[in-house]
Structure formats: structure tokens, C-alpha cells
Write an enzyme that holds these catalytic residues in place. Structure first.
Site, PDB file in Angstrom:
ATOM      1  N   GLU A 112       1.261  -1.563   0.162  1.00 44.01           N
ATOM      2  CA  GLU A 112       0.387  -0.340  -0.298  1.00 44.01           C
ATOM      3  C   GLU A 112       0.689   1.555   0.297  1.00 44.01           C
ATOM      4  O   GLU A 112       2.261   1.161   0.227  1.00 44.01           O
ATOM      5  CB  GLU A 112      -1.234   0.502   1.240  1.00 44.01           C
ATOM      6  CG  GLU A 112      -1.800  -1.646   1.201  1.00 44.01           C
ATOM      7  CD  GLU A 112      -2.984  -0.775   2.387  1.00 44.01           C
ATOM      8  OE1 GLU A 112      -2.098  -0.031   3.641  1.00 44.01           O
ATOM      9  OE2 GLU A 112      -3.579  -1.863   2.895  1.00 44.01           O
ATOM     10  N   GLY A 124       4.628  -0.731   2.233  1.00 41.27           N
ATOM     11  CA  GLY A 124       6.115  -0.648   1.302  1.00 41.27           C
ATOM     12  C   GLY A 124       7.105  -2.000   1.985  1.00 41.27           C
ATOM     13  O   GLY A 124       6.321  -2.839   2.413  1.00 41.27           O
ATOM     14  N   ILE A 158      30.547  -3.067 -23.155  1.00 42.39           N
ATOM     15  CA  ILE A 158      31.520  -3.707 -23.441  1.00 42.39           C
ATOM     16  C   ILE A 158      30.747  -3.441 -25.237  1.00 42.39           C
ATOM     17  O   ILE A 158      31.366  -3.143 -26.301  1.00 42.39           O
ATOM     18  CB  ILE A 158      31.058  -5.236 -23.635  1.00 42.39           C
ATOM     19  CG1 ILE A 158      32.576  -5.177 -22.910  1.00 42.39           C
ATOM     20  CG2 ILE A 158      31.935  -5.280 -24.422  1.00 42.39           C
ATOM     21  CD1 ILE A 158      31.774  -6.915 -21.795  1.00 42.39           C
ATOM     22  N   GLU A 165       9.635  -7.759  -3.634  1.00 40.91           N
ATOM     23  CA  GLU A 165      10.495  -8.667  -2.141  1.00 40.91           C
ATOM     24  C   GLU A 165      10.826  -8.682  -1.737  1.00 40.91           C
ATOM     25  O   GLU A 165      12.036  -9.069  -1.288  1.00 40.91           O
ATOM     26  CB  GLU A 165      10.042 -10.225  -3.535  1.00 40.91           C
ATOM     27  CG  GLU A 165       8.927 -10.463  -3.963  1.00 40.91           C
ATOM     28  CD  GLU A 165       8.774 -11.537  -5.068  1.00 40.91           C
ATOM     29  OE1 GLU A 165       9.002 -12.614  -4.240  1.00 40.91           O
ATOM     30  OE2 GLU A 165       7.868 -11.628  -5.965  1.00 40.91           O
TER      31      GLU A 165
HETATM   32  C1  LIG Z   1       7.985  -3.817 -10.758  1.00 40.04           C
HETATM   33  C2  LIG Z   1       7.396  -4.143  -9.424  1.00 40.04           C
HETATM   34  C3  LIG Z   1       6.121  -4.779  -9.302  1.00 40.04           C
HETATM   35  C4  LIG Z   1       6.267  -5.228  -8.060  1.00 40.04           C
HETATM   36  N1  LIG Z   1       4.938  -5.828  -7.622  1.00 40.04           N
HETATM   37  C5  LIG Z   1       4.051  -6.237  -6.468  1.00 40.04           C
HETATM   38  C6  LIG Z   1       2.823  -6.756  -5.861  1.00 40.04           C
HETATM   39  O1  LIG Z   1       2.738  -7.943  -7.143  1.00 40.04           O
HETATM   40  N2  LIG Z   1       2.227  -7.279  -4.885  1.00 40.04           N
HETATM   41  C7  LIG Z   1       2.546  -6.474  -4.310  1.00 40.04           C
HETATM   42  O2  LIG Z   1       2.294  -6.445  -2.938  1.00 40.04           O
HETATM   43  N3  LIG Z   1       3.672  -5.620  -4.326  1.00 40.04           N
HETATM   44  C8  LIG Z   1       4.536  -5.294  -5.231  1.00 40.04           C
HETATM   45  N4  LIG Z   1       5.684  -4.832  -5.544  1.00 40.04           N
HETATM   46  C9  LIG Z   1       5.839  -3.512  -4.235  1.00 40.04           C
HETATM   47  C10 LIG Z   1       7.094  -3.599  -3.811  1.00 40.04           C
HETATM   48  O3  LIG Z   1       7.122  -4.785  -2.835  1.00 40.04           O
HETATM   49  C11 LIG Z   1       7.577  -2.583  -3.058  1.00 40.04           C
HETATM   50  O4  LIG Z   1       7.497  -1.976  -4.009  1.00 40.04           O
HETATM   51  C12 LIG Z   1       8.228  -3.129  -2.181  1.00 40.04           C
HETATM   52  O5  LIG Z   1       8.463  -3.724  -0.974  1.00 40.04           O
HETATM   53  C13 LIG Z   1       9.120  -1.455  -1.524  1.00 40.04           C
HETATM   54  O6  LIG Z   1       8.280  -0.708  -0.930  1.00 40.04           O
HETATM   55  P1  LIG Z   1       8.282   0.857  -1.434  1.00 40.04           P
HETATM   56  O7  LIG Z   1       7.761   0.612  -3.080  1.00 40.04           O
HETATM   57  O8  LIG Z   1       6.880   1.295  -0.915  1.00 40.04           O
HETATM   58  O9  LIG Z   1       9.549   1.626  -1.043  1.00 40.04           O
HETATM   59  P2  LIG Z   1       9.699   1.837   0.711  1.00 40.04           P
HETATM   60  O10 LIG Z   1       9.266   1.002   1.461  1.00 40.04           O
HETATM   61  O11 LIG Z   1       8.990   3.268   0.503  1.00 40.04           O
HETATM   62  O12 LIG Z   1      11.081   1.971   0.875  1.00 40.04           O
HETATM   63  C14 LIG Z   1      11.751   3.043  -0.337  1.00 40.04           C
HETATM   64  C15 LIG Z   1      13.541   2.885   0.299  1.00 40.04           C
HETATM   65  O13 LIG Z   1      13.935   3.751   1.883  1.00 40.04           O
HETATM   66  C16 LIG Z   1      14.294   2.000   1.614  1.00 40.04           C
HETATM   67  N5  LIG Z   1      14.333   1.928   3.382  1.00 40.04           N
HETATM   68  C17 LIG Z   1      12.824   1.191   3.872  1.00 40.04           C
HETATM   69  N6  LIG Z   1      13.133   0.725   5.310  1.00 40.04           N
HETATM   70  C18 LIG Z   1      14.622   0.664   5.449  1.00 40.04           C
HETATM   71  C19 LIG Z   1      14.939   0.607   6.768  1.00 40.04           C
HETATM   72  N7  LIG Z   1      14.751   0.065   7.893  1.00 40.04           N
HETATM   73  N8  LIG Z   1      16.483   1.080   6.462  1.00 40.04           N
HETATM   74  C20 LIG Z   1      17.182   1.350   5.397  1.00 40.04           C
HETATM   75  N9  LIG Z   1      16.105   1.689   4.406  1.00 40.04           N
HETATM   76  C21 LIG Z   1      14.981   1.184   4.522  1.00 40.04           C
HETATM   77  C22 LIG Z   1      14.337   1.056   1.004  1.00 40.04           C
HETATM   78  O14 LIG Z   1      14.991   0.048   1.142  1.00 40.04           O
HETATM   79  C23 LIG Z   1      14.015   1.707  -0.584  1.00 40.04           C
HETATM   80  O15 LIG Z   1      15.063   2.214  -0.438  1.00 40.04           O
HETATM   81  C24 LIG Z   1       5.695  -4.283  -6.492  1.00 40.04           C
HETATM   82  C25 LIG Z   1       7.181  -3.228  -6.725  1.00 40.04           C
HETATM   83  C26 LIG Z   1       7.373  -2.851  -8.313  1.00 40.04           C
HETATM   84  C27 LIG Z   1       8.797  -2.237  -8.873  1.00 40.04           C
END
Ligand SMILES: Cc1cc2nc3c(=O)[nH]c(=O)nc-3n(C[C@H](O)[C@H](O)[C@H](O)COP(=O)(O)OP(=O)(O)OC[C@H]3O[C@@H](n4cnc5c(N)ncnc54)[C@H](O)[C@@H]3O)c2cc1C
Length: 385
Positions: A128, A132, A337, A363
């Protein structure tokens, strides 16, 4: 043969490789019709029997228990062919596995056979806008009413949004219990309360979007497992799939390696092929070594998962982290390359460069994998600790 694989896996690899080389190697030119191509790919993966590896035997599957090694072999070979095929395989499996593992007999009978055949498409709706990496923070709710539930809330980044026939949805049935109050449901796409709000365009072909639940009425029989089991169901599912994302990264990096070797041998500068220059040879040597290490970590993790070892989660996080980061570097070097030819839109290298990026995000991002690994080293039980 890798030490973690047996004869069955080698045969499966040969079968998927042959199919992928015949059907996917020209993939990438059809990006504008992603939905149609995606649907066709799911049907083909079903016809070939590959989707059945994500289900137990009783419901159209191949083995009594789903094996991470099978999934890794399939994902590696599909990703070597074309990432969209790997995506379609993976999301179908993600949307089937919670039902296969925790669903009622009725849910399994109803949903799994068409998902195994590829005549229906699945989705997994967890993320959501405010949840994330921190999945337990999700705000969608399922409130009990008239012997069923009413779902409300929004999900984003949901692969297959708009083309799925069923969604495994995670929502809170007890918001005051936070993560422990999350439950899992299977919701039909034709439920009038499930609305595909917006399709999102990501940098590589991938059917994905945002969905909303607006007074979405679902029967009690939609509940997967027990009320409150949702977070466990999500995490057990992701535990299996984490190392398979690493396998997709390995397949994609393998293709980049092959493209770099091929181009490097053919392209001549300063009166000789590029591969005659030590600077290029060193790049290739490093790429091959990282690829080998990534592959070993992935199959070790898959083997650890299949044998039920206690450190499977740790090994999977290490495999996903290392393989996806290595694939990014390998693809980047392979593109280097190719010189200018690597950035020509529509070329295989340009496609691989776009395809590799999301693997480090979904994931569990690379940062989250590092947290899981460090937590395990330090004996901590929660990310917040
Ligand atoms: C192509 C694609 C397909 C997807 N498919 C699905 C799906 O089918 N179903 C589903 O439910 N989800 C899906 N997702 C969602 C995906 O799992 C999330 O995007 C992912 O878990 C990261 O969440 P966020 O994008 O909200 O990033 P955020 O959680 O907001 O993170 C942003 C940045 O902050 C970093 N961060 C966050 N917390 C911390 C911490 N505690 N310490 C250090 N760094 C941190 C993260 O590593 C990242 O670099 C998909 C995403 C993509 C891009």
C-alpha cells in the site's frame, strides 16, 4: 551440474531452456501490447506444464510439495529468455501459493486448477502507499458484516492488476493488533467492489497498477487460513519466493554475459576483436565470477529451503541481495562492452538494462535484505530492534 540440484532439475532446465530459446529470444518488441502478450505467456506457461511446478500434485501440480529449486530453475531460464515471461510465471505462482498452502479444500478446487493451466491469472496484493517495506503497517480493512466481510482500502504496485482473475488480498481484521490482526482473502476480479484505479507504467514491460476496495463485499469463504494469519501467510510465501528472485537475476545476468561475449568477439577495433584487449577480458572474468557466485548462493538457498533448514530465511536473503546486485553490475558491464550499440532503444542490451532494475526493489529491497541478514547475525527478532 550444481551440487544442490539433481537429475530432475537438469531435465527441467533443459526443457525450459529449449522452450525459452524457441519462444522468447526475440521477446521485447511487443511492449505496447503488454497485457495481451502477458495473457498469452501465462497460457503458454500453463500449456507447457511449467506453472504446475508452483502447485502441489493434488491440485494440478508436479510434486507433493512445491520446491524452491524447481522454481529457481524455471525462473532462471525464463529470465534468460525474456523478463516478462519470468514475471508472468512468478506472479502467477505468488498468487497461487497462499491458496495452495493455507486455503480451504473448496478454495483449492476452485482456484488452483485454472491457475495451473494458465486459463486464469492470479495476483498478490500486499503493498500500500504507506506500507511498502513495512508491510505490517497496511491500512486496508476487512470488517465483518452479515456473515461475510466488507473490504475497504487501496493497494499499489500490484502486478497483474487489471488482467488478474483473482487476487490474494491482505487486510486488517483487527487494526489494534497491528501485524497480528492482518488476514488474507481471495477476491474475484469481477467483484464490483474491487476497482482497478490506475495502471502504472514501469521501466520494463510489466502489467501493474493500483487497486481499490470500495465497500467490497466478500463471503466468509474468501478467508485464507484463520483470521489473523495474514502476515504469516504473506511472509511464508515471500520466504519461498525470495531466492527465486535471485534466480531470475542470475538468468538475466547470464543472458547479458552471453551477449557481451558474442558482441566482444565480433566487434573489431584497432584491428582486432574487443575480446583481445585485456581490459575487456578482465571485465568478462569479473562478470563470470560474480555470476557463478550468485548462482551458487541462489541454489544453496533453494536447497536449504527445500530441506527445511532453520537458516533458510537467512540464506534466501543473502541470495536475493547478492544475485540482484551482481546482476545489475553484470548487465551494466555488458552494456559498456557494447559501447553505443548498448543504448540503442530496442536492442537486447537496452532491454536487459531496464529489466534488471526492479529486481533490487520488489519482494524486499536490498536494504531490507541487509536488515534481515544483520538481524540474524545479531540475534534480533524484529526490524525495529
Ligand atoms: C515492478 C514491481 C512489481 C511489484 N509487484 C508487487 C505485487 O505484485 N504485489 C505487491 O504487494 N507489491 C508489489 N510490489 C511492491 C514492492 O514489493 C515494494 O515496492 C517494495 O516492497 C518496496 O516498497 P516501497 O516501494 O514502498 O519502498 P519504501 O518501503 O518506501 O522504501 C523506499 C527506500 O527506503 C528504503 N528503506 C525502507 N525502510 C528502510 C529501513 N528500515 N532501513 C533502510 N532503508 C529502508 C528501501 O530499501 C528503499 O530503498 C512491486 C514493486 C515493483 C517495483
Amino acid at each position: 551440474m550444481l551440487p544442490f540440484l539433481d537429475q530432475d532439475h537438469s531435465q527441467l532446465r533443459a526443457r525450459v531452456r529449449q522452450w525459452a530459446e524457441k519462444n522468447l529470444f526475440s521477446g521485447g518488441g511487443e511492449e505496447r501490447q503488454t497485457d495481451d502478450v502477458a495473457r498469452r505467456l501465462v497460457r503458454q506457461l500453463g500449456n507447457e506444464g511449467f506453472l504446475s511446478y508452483a502447485l502441489p500434485k493434488k491440485f494440478g501440480g508436479v510434486r507433493g510439495k512445491v520446491q524452491a529449486r524447481d522454481l529457481c530453475v524455471i525462473r532462471e531460464e525464463l529470465a534468460r529468455g525474456w523478463m516478462l515471461a519470468d514475471t508472468m510465471f512468478a506472479v502467477q505462482a505468488l498468487g497461487s501459493y497462499p491458496i495452495a498452502l493455507f486455503g480451504t479444500e473448496e478454495q483449492k478446487q476452485r482456484y488452483l486448477p485454472p491457475l495451473a493451466k494458465g486459463t486464469a491469472i492470479a495476483a498478490f496484493a500486499l503493498t500500500e502507499s504507506e506500507a511498502g517495506s513495512d508491510v505490517a503497517a497496511l491500512k486496508s480493512q476487512a470488517v465483518r458484516r452479515d456473515g461475510g466481510y466488507v473490504l475497504t482500502g487501496n493497494k499499489r504496485f500490484i502486478s497483474n492488476a487489471g488482467i488478474a482473475d483473482s487476487y490474494v488480498v491482505f487486510a486488517s481484521t483487527a487494526p489494534d493488533l497491528a501485524g497480528k490482526g492482518i488476514s488474507a482473502f481471495v477476491v474475484d476480479a469481477n467483484n464490483p467492489g474491487l476497482i482497478v484505479k490506475k495502471r502504472i507504467q514501469v521501466i520494463s514491460p510489466h502489467p501493474i497498477g493500483m487497486i481499490a476496495f470500495e465497500e467490497c463485499v466478500i463471503p466468509e469463504s474468501s478467508l485464507i487460513g484463520n483470521q489473523g494469519d495474514g502476515l504469516k501467510i504473506a511472509l511464508v510465501t515471500l520466504d519461498l519466493f525470495r531466492c527465486t528472485v535471485g534466480a531470475a537475476a542470475v538468468g538475466l545476468a547470464q543472458r547479458a554475459m552471453e551477449e557481451a561475449l558474442d558482441y566482444g568477439r565480433k566487434r573489431r577495433q584497432f584491428d582486432r576483436p574487443l575480446t583481445e584487449f585485456q581490459g575487456i577480458q578482465f571485465k568478462l572474468a569479473e562478470m563470470a565470477t560474480e555470476l557463478e557466485a550468485a548462482r551458487l548462493l541462489v541454489y544453496q538457498a533453494a536447497w536449504t529451503h527445500d530441506s527445511g533448514a532453520a537458516d533458510a530465511k537467512l540464506k534466501s536473503s543473502m541470495a536475493k541481495l547478492f544475485a540482484t546486485e551482481a546482476a545489475q553490475k553484470i548487465v551494466d558491464q555488458a552494456l559498456q562492452i557494447h559501447g553505443g550499440m548498448g543504448v540503442v532503444a530496442g536492442s537486447v542490451m537496452e532491454r536487459l538494462y531496464r529489466d534488471v532494475r526492479a529486481l533490487r526493489i520488489y519482494e524486499g529491497t536490498s536494504e531490507i535484505q541487509r536488515i534481515v541478514i544483520a538481524r540474524s547475525l545479531l540475534g534480533k527478532s524484529r526490524i525495529e530492534d
